[in-house]
Design a protein around this motif. Structure first.
Motif, PDB file in Angstrom:
ATOM      1  N   ILE A   9       0.829  -1.060  -0.067  1.00  0.00           N
ATOM      2  CA  ILE A   9      -0.102   0.075   0.013  1.00  0.00           C
ATOM      3  C   ILE A   9       0.744   1.335   0.086  1.00  0.00           C
ATOM      4  O   ILE A   9       1.894   1.238   0.877  1.00  0.00           O
ATOM      5  N   ILE A  12       0.580   6.071   2.410  1.00  0.00           N
ATOM      6  CA  ILE A  12      -0.376   6.025   3.502  1.00  0.00           C
ATOM      7  C   ILE A  12       0.032   7.486   4.257  1.00  0.00           C
ATOM      8  O   ILE A  12       0.982   7.839   4.164  1.00  0.00           O
ATOM      9  N   ASP A  17      -6.478   4.738   7.775  1.00  0.00           N
ATOM     10  CA  ASP A  17      -6.160   3.810   6.492  1.00  0.00           C
ATOM     11  C   ASP A  17      -5.070   2.669   6.958  1.00  0.00           C
ATOM     12  O   ASP A  17      -4.953   1.641   6.413  1.00  0.00           O
ATOM     13  N   CYS A  21      -5.289  -1.520   6.621  1.00  0.00           N
ATOM     14  CA  CYS A  21      -4.532  -2.127   5.973  1.00  0.00           C
ATOM     15  C   CYS A  21      -3.718  -3.150   6.692  1.00  0.00           C
ATOM     16  O   CYS A  21      -3.544  -4.245   6.250  1.00  0.00           O
ATOM     17  N   GLY A 183      -3.125   4.346  -0.680  1.00  0.00           N
ATOM     18  CA  GLY A 183      -3.861   4.845   0.220  1.00  0.00           C
ATOM     19  C   GLY A 183      -3.881   6.435   0.175  1.00  0.00           C
ATOM     20  O   GLY A 183      -3.818   7.161  -1.010  1.00  0.00           O
ATOM     21  N   ILE A 187      -6.073   8.597  -4.655  1.00  0.00           N
ATOM     22  CA  ILE A 187      -6.151   7.166  -5.140  1.00  0.00           C
ATOM     23  C   ILE A 187      -6.020   6.864  -6.596  1.00  0.00           C
ATOM     24  O   ILE A 187      -6.455   8.019  -7.506  1.00  0.00           O
ATOM     25  N   PHE A 194     -11.783   5.049  -1.056  1.00  0.00           N
ATOM     26  CA  PHE A 194     -10.999   4.018  -0.249  1.00  0.00           C
ATOM     27  C   PHE A 194     -11.749   2.638  -0.407  1.00  0.00           C
ATOM     28  O   PHE A 194     -11.080   1.680  -0.156  1.00  0.00           O
ATOM     29  N   LEU A 197     -10.455   0.504  -2.576  1.00  0.00           N
ATOM     30  CA  LEU A 197      -9.251  -0.399  -2.228  1.00  0.00           C
ATOM     31  C   LEU A 197      -9.874  -1.331  -1.397  1.00  0.00           C
ATOM     32  O   LEU A 197      -9.272  -2.423  -1.490  1.00  0.00           O
TER      33      LEU A 197
END
Length: 208
Positions: A9, A12, A17, A21, A183, A187, A194, A197
């Protein structure tokens, strides 16, 4: 619980988030460490986020910083295990560092994937993982076959053409090491928010 494939990911920039994750057992979590980047994470913010996390590794993400500056910056971020860069010329100055290396490659033509195939043995020799991104390429038969050829020669993370409805087929047809999702506030194309994802990660979820 685990995921069906290796997952990174990127970018971030907030705890919610990051915690989600991590709870989905992603493998790598990336943070932008360049101050001019909109998703920049300070050492203090990095510690604030990662103090809540466990069971994954962290990637310091850079676009154009010189290797000397990169190695100086990451000293302030305990726990970083990987460096992701976009300047291929900088690889040779970082291969002897203690960090895993990821080269982010923007490929807009199939020929660019062919160029990577031609250099794949050197990437493999130095343990470099390629992170492929694109704004224009689609995962058609030709593109998929070239990515598969590349993935047989070195480690590849696929960062485009990913959708919850096709992700399992894409993994099978490309044989990549894993995927990369974004993240943060930005995006990648094809992921509207989100939730998209999360949809992908939930498709990849395995019950152990």
């Amino acid at each position: 619980m685990s995921l069906k494939t290796f997952v990174k990911i990127s970018t971030i920039n907030n705890l919610s988030d990051a915690r989600y994750c991590a709870g989905m057992y992603v493998n790598l979590m990336g943070f932008s460490l360049e101050e001019n980047n909109g998703n920049y994470i300070s050492p203090e913010k990095f510690k604030e986020i990662t103090d809540w996390l466990s069971g994954l590794e962290y990637v310091a993400e850079f676009e154009a910083s010189h290797p000397d500056k990169i190695l100086e910056i990451v000293k302030a971020y305990p726990g970083i295990g990987y460096l992701e860069i976009q300047e291929e010329i900088h690889l040779k100055m970082l291969v002897n560092s203690s960090y895993g290396l990821i080269l982010k490659c923007k490929v807009e033509e199939v020929e660019e994937i062919e160029d990577l195939i031609a250099k794949s043995s050197s990437y493999a020799d130095f343990g470099v993982t390629l992170h492929l991104v694109s704004d224009t390429l689609e995962l058609n038969e030709l593109t998929t076959s070239k990515i598969k050829e590349l993935a047989t020669k070195c480690q590849v993370l696929l960062g485009f053409g990913i959708d919850a409805s096709t992700i399992e087929e894409v993994l099978e047809s490309t044989q990549v090491k894993g995927i990369s999702l974004e993240g943060g506030d930005e995006i990648k194309p094809g992921l509207k928010d989100f939730d998209a994802l999360a949809d992908i990660l939930e498709v990849l979820e395995l019950d152990n």
